[in-house]
Scaffold this active site. Sequence first.
Site, PDB file in Angstrom:
ATOM      1  N   MET A 158      -0.289   2.235  -9.180  1.00  9.92           N
ATOM      2  CA  MET A 158      -0.072   0.810  -9.480  1.00  9.92           C
ATOM      3  C   MET A 158      -0.838   0.517 -10.763  1.00  9.92           C
ATOM      4  O   MET A 158      -1.903  -0.112 -10.758  1.00  9.92           O
ATOM      5  CB  MET A 158      -0.550  -0.040  -8.299  1.00  9.92           C
ATOM      6  CG  MET A 158       0.421   0.017  -7.131  1.00  9.92           C
ATOM      7  SD  MET A 158      -0.351  -0.437  -5.581  1.00  9.92           S
ATOM      8  CE  MET A 158      -1.070   1.139  -5.138  1.00  9.92           C
ATOM      9  N   HIS A 192       0.244   6.959  -5.428  1.00  4.97           N
ATOM     10  CA  HIS A 192       1.011   5.742  -5.712  1.00  4.97           C
ATOM     11  C   HIS A 192       0.300   5.009  -6.848  1.00  4.97           C
ATOM     12  O   HIS A 192      -0.745   4.397  -6.633  1.00  4.97           O
ATOM     13  CB  HIS A 192       1.080   4.899  -4.435  1.00  4.97           C
ATOM     14  CG  HIS A 192       1.743   3.571  -4.610  1.00  4.97           C
ATOM     15  ND1 HIS A 192       1.638   2.563  -3.666  1.00  4.97           N
ATOM     16  CD2 HIS A 192       2.527   3.076  -5.605  1.00  4.97           C
ATOM     17  CE1 HIS A 192       2.319   1.522  -4.086  1.00  4.97           C
ATOM     18  NE2 HIS A 192       2.870   1.793  -5.250  1.00  4.97           N
ATOM     19  N   HIS A 219      -1.584   9.273   1.376  1.00 12.89           N
ATOM     20  CA  HIS A 219      -1.142   8.287   0.390  1.00 12.89           C
ATOM     21  C   HIS A 219      -2.360   7.718  -0.339  1.00 12.89           C
ATOM     22  O   HIS A 219      -3.221   7.082   0.260  1.00 12.89           O
ATOM     23  CB  HIS A 219      -0.360   7.177   1.109  1.00 12.89           C
ATOM     24  CG  HIS A 219       0.258   6.165   0.206  1.00 12.89           C
ATOM     25  ND1 HIS A 219       1.482   6.366  -0.407  1.00 12.89           N
ATOM     26  CD2 HIS A 219      -0.156   4.945  -0.191  1.00 12.89           C
ATOM     27  CE1 HIS A 219       1.784   5.303  -1.140  1.00 12.89           C
ATOM     28  NE2 HIS A 219       0.797   4.423  -1.035  1.00 12.89           N
ATOM     29  N   ASP A 232      -3.752   5.289  -3.185  1.00 15.89           N
ATOM     30  CA  ASP A 232      -3.387   4.100  -3.963  1.00 15.89           C
ATOM     31  C   ASP A 232      -4.251   3.972  -5.208  1.00 15.89           C
ATOM     32  O   ASP A 232      -5.440   3.668  -5.130  1.00 15.89           O
ATOM     33  CB  ASP A 232      -3.521   2.860  -3.077  1.00 15.89           C
ATOM     34  CG  ASP A 232      -2.416   2.806  -2.039  1.00 15.89           C
ATOM     35  OD1 ASP A 232      -1.247   2.727  -2.441  1.00 15.89           O
ATOM     36  OD2 ASP A 232      -2.724   2.867  -0.831  1.00 15.89           O
ATOM     37  N   MET A 256       8.553  -1.249  -1.915  1.00 16.72           N
ATOM     38  CA  MET A 256       7.358  -1.985  -1.464  1.00 16.72           C
ATOM     39  C   MET A 256       7.771  -3.074  -0.477  1.00 16.72           C
ATOM     40  O   MET A 256       8.706  -3.842  -0.728  1.00 16.72           O
ATOM     41  CB  MET A 256       6.633  -2.627  -2.653  1.00 16.72           C
ATOM     42  CG  MET A 256       5.908  -1.651  -3.567  1.00 16.72           C
ATOM     43  SD  MET A 256       4.713  -0.584  -2.736  1.00 16.72           S
ATOM     44  CE  MET A 256       3.512  -1.767  -2.107  1.00 16.72           C
ATOM     45  N   SER A 308      -2.391   5.514   4.413  1.00 14.94           N
ATOM     46  CA  SER A 308      -2.940   5.082   3.131  1.00 14.94           C
ATOM     47  C   SER A 308      -4.456   5.099   3.211  1.00 14.94           C
ATOM     48  O   SER A 308      -5.063   4.361   3.999  1.00 14.94           O
ATOM     49  CB  SER A 308      -2.460   3.668   2.786  1.00 14.94           C
ATOM     50  OG  SER A 308      -3.271   3.166   1.747  1.00 14.94           O
ATOM     51  N   MET A 344      -5.039   2.004  -8.529  1.00 15.56           N
ATOM     52  CA  MET A 344      -4.853   0.652  -9.086  1.00 15.56           C
ATOM     53  C   MET A 344      -5.756   0.473 -10.301  1.00 15.56           C
ATOM     54  O   MET A 344      -6.906   0.910 -10.282  1.00 15.56           O
ATOM     55  CB  MET A 344      -5.205  -0.408  -8.045  1.00 15.56           C
ATOM     56  CG  MET A 344      -4.476  -0.238  -6.730  1.00 15.56           C
ATOM     57  SD  MET A 344      -4.804  -1.617  -5.630  1.00 15.56           S
ATOM     58  CE  MET A 344      -4.060  -1.010  -4.110  1.00 15.56           C
ATOM     59  N   ASP A 389       6.170   0.898   2.138  1.00 13.20           N
ATOM     60  CA  ASP A 389       4.708   0.772   2.028  1.00 13.20           C
ATOM     61  C   ASP A 389       4.333  -0.704   2.049  1.00 13.20           C
ATOM     62  O   ASP A 389       4.770  -1.471   1.190  1.00 13.20           O
ATOM     63  CB  ASP A 389       4.270   1.425   0.707  1.00 13.20           C
ATOM     64  CG  ASP A 389       2.771   1.350   0.451  1.00 13.20           C
ATOM     65  OD1 ASP A 389       2.013   0.985   1.373  1.00 13.20           O
ATOM     66  OD2 ASP A 389       2.366   1.681  -0.691  1.00 13.20           O
TER      67      ASP A 389
HETATM   68  C1  DX5 Z   1      -0.725  -1.835  -1.263  1.00 15.43           C
HETATM   69  C2  DX5 Z   1      -0.745  -0.349  -1.143  1.00 15.43           C
HETATM   70  C3  DX5 Z   1      -0.561   0.149   0.232  1.00 15.43           C
HETATM   71  C4  DX5 Z   1      -1.597  -0.319   1.220  1.00 15.43           C
HETATM   72  C5  DX5 Z   1      -0.921  -0.407   2.531  1.00 15.43           C
HETATM   73  O1  DX5 Z   1      -0.555  -2.194  -2.565  1.00 15.43           O
HETATM   74  O2  DX5 Z   1       0.276   0.228  -1.927  1.00 15.43           O
HETATM   75  O3  DX5 Z   1      -0.424   1.559   0.273  1.00 15.43           O
HETATM   76  O4  DX5 Z   1      -2.711   0.513   1.331  1.00 15.43           O
HETATM   77  O5  DX5 Z   1      -1.808  -0.916   3.455  1.00 15.43           O
HETATM   78  P1  DX5 Z   1      -1.312  -1.644   4.775  1.00 15.43           P
HETATM   79  O6  DX5 Z   1      -0.588  -0.618   5.595  1.00 15.43           O
HETATM   80  O7  DX5 Z   1      -2.579  -2.102   5.388  1.00 15.43           O
HETATM   81  O8  DX5 Z   1      -0.402  -2.761   4.376  1.00 15.43           O
HETATM   82 ZN    ZN Z   2       0.640   2.377  -1.631  1.00 20.65          ZN
END
Ligand code: DX5
Ligand code: ZN
Length: 219
Positions: free
Chosen positions: A68, A66, A33, A35, A141, A8, A37, A175
């Site tokens: 969110m 991903h 990956h 993220d 998740m 990630s 948001m 994840d």
């Molecule tokens: C959290 C993200 C993850 C995050 C995981 O909402 O979706 O992808 O980056 O990070 P770690 O591995 O540090 O939990």
């Molecule tokens: Zn993620």
Amino acid sequence: MKAIIAPSLLSGDFAILAEECNRMLDLGADYLHMDVMDGHFVDNLTLGAPIIKSLRKHTKGFLDCHLMVSEPEKWVDDFVEAGADSYCFHFEATKDPESIIRKLNKTKTGAAISIKPKTNVEVLKPILDNKELKLNHILIMTVEPGFGGQKFMQDMMPKVKYLRENYPELNIQVDGGLDEGNVKVAAESGANIIVAGSSIFKSDDPKRTISLMRQAVNN
Ligand code: DX5
Ligand code: ZN
């Protein structure tokens, strides 16, 4: 199922994102990956399609986005146009998950759905049982989405087992909080796509961490 290790980039240095992506590929990563948001679906703000579009020019890696975000249907076209390889949205964020999948299935961008820890896995059954809908993966998740560095929720493993038992050919992604230790329980439960931010980026030997994660899935 094939092991797919997905660092990630949320744990990387956003100022040198392309370099971080290519460094991860050199270390053995399969997916990158990303993220996304929106400060609404989750209480954090990161990046959107313009950054994916720029990044696309600088890496050949598989961009596993991903999302969110609330109302993910708003951003499908932008991410497809940006060149994302996979678009994973949250079941909780939209009223009509099937139409997003149908739309993505008309493009080269893979579709995927994620559920938050409090969401029952069986909500996915009608989608998974509908042979017309093609999914790259399902994301379970293992933390509340929003931030890296949280603790892995082992009590999410029954969801992974349910999916593996009922859909043996499905790519199952986990994840949140994955590390060299708990990746074994995730893999034994049936997960084959491992997302890891902190544990890879903070590792003294990230190449080894990626390789241990791959071995856990392959064993
Ligand atoms: C959290 C993200 C993850 C995050 C995981 O909402 O979706 O992808 O980056 O990070 P770690 O591995 O540090 O939990
Ligand atoms: Zn993620």
